[in-house]
Design a protein around this motif. Structure first.
Motif, short mmCIF file in Angstrom:
data_model
loop_
_atom_site.label_atom_id
_atom_site.label_comp_id
_atom_site.label_asym_id
_atom_site.label_seq_id
_atom_site.Cartn_x
_atom_site.Cartn_y
_atom_site.Cartn_z
N ALA A 99 23.21 64.19 29.50
CA ALA A 99 24.60 64.27 29.03
C ALA A 99 24.97 62.94 28.39
N SER A 100 25.78 63.01 27.36
CA SER A 100 26.25 61.79 26.72
C SER A 100 27.77 61.80 26.70
N SER A 101 28.34 60.61 26.83
CA SER A 101 29.79 60.48 26.77
C SER A 101 30.12 59.22 25.99
N LYS A 102 31.27 59.27 25.33
CA LYS A 102 31.67 58.12 24.53
C LYS A 102 33.18 57.97 24.62
N THR A 103 33.59 56.78 24.95
CA THR A 103 35.01 56.47 24.90
C THR A 103 35.25 55.71 23.60
N SER A 104 36.48 55.54 23.25
CA SER A 104 36.79 54.91 21.98
C SER A 104 36.41 53.42 21.95
N ASP A 105 36.39 52.77 23.10
CA ASP A 105 36.12 51.34 23.13
C ASP A 105 34.66 51.00 23.43
N GLU A 106 33.90 51.91 24.00
CA GLU A 106 32.55 51.61 24.45
C GLU A 106 31.50 52.30 23.58
N ALA A 107 30.25 51.92 23.82
CA ALA A 107 29.13 52.57 23.17
C ALA A 107 28.84 53.88 23.91
N ARG A 108 28.14 54.77 23.25
CA ARG A 108 27.77 56.05 23.87
C ARG A 108 26.87 55.79 25.06
N ARG A 109 27.12 56.49 26.17
CA ARG A 109 26.34 56.33 27.39
C ARG A 109 25.66 57.65 27.73
#
Length: 118
Positions: A99-109
């Motif tokens: 699974a991948s998640s991305k917030t507006s301030d961080e890199a994709r995790r």
């Protein structure tokens, strides 16, 4: 004792000769490990060696997951190698859900999703 043939070089101005050795009798292909040191194949990988694959899977199993930059730092791989490992090894060969998640301030995790009830 090996015999070597001698041929004249067509490009030489003075008709110099050059020594041509027989590649079948080369000693460079047969090298033994130094005495006292085990060969690479003698030590099983399970004796304290942590592979890069194990490092990446440990990072992906964290609850926060890992970014591509985290994996690059842990393995000394380039970005395209990390992405290829995630797609080819983690998803296809190992069959794990990634699974991948991305917030507006961080890199994709990326993180490995555990399945419940199976």
């Amino acid at each position: 004792m090996s015999t070597a043939s001698i041929e004249t070089s067509p490009k030489s101005k003075r008709g110099a000769t050059k020594k041509v050795s027989d590649p079948r009798k080369s000693n460079s292909a047969i090298k033994s490990a130094p005495i006292g040191k085990p060969a690479k194949n003698d030590v099983p990988p399970s004796e304290g060696c942590i592979t890069k694959q194990e490092r990446v899977l440990a990072l992906l199993n964290r609850s926060s997951g890992a970014s591509v930059e985290d994996i690059m730092e842990a393995t000394a791989w380039q970005q395209h190698s990390v992405r290829g490992f995630l797609a080819g090894t983690v998803k296809k060969k190992l069959g794990l859900d990634l699974a991948s998640s991305k917030t507006s301030d961080e890199a994709r995790r990326y993180r490995i999703v555990t399945r419940r009830g199976r």
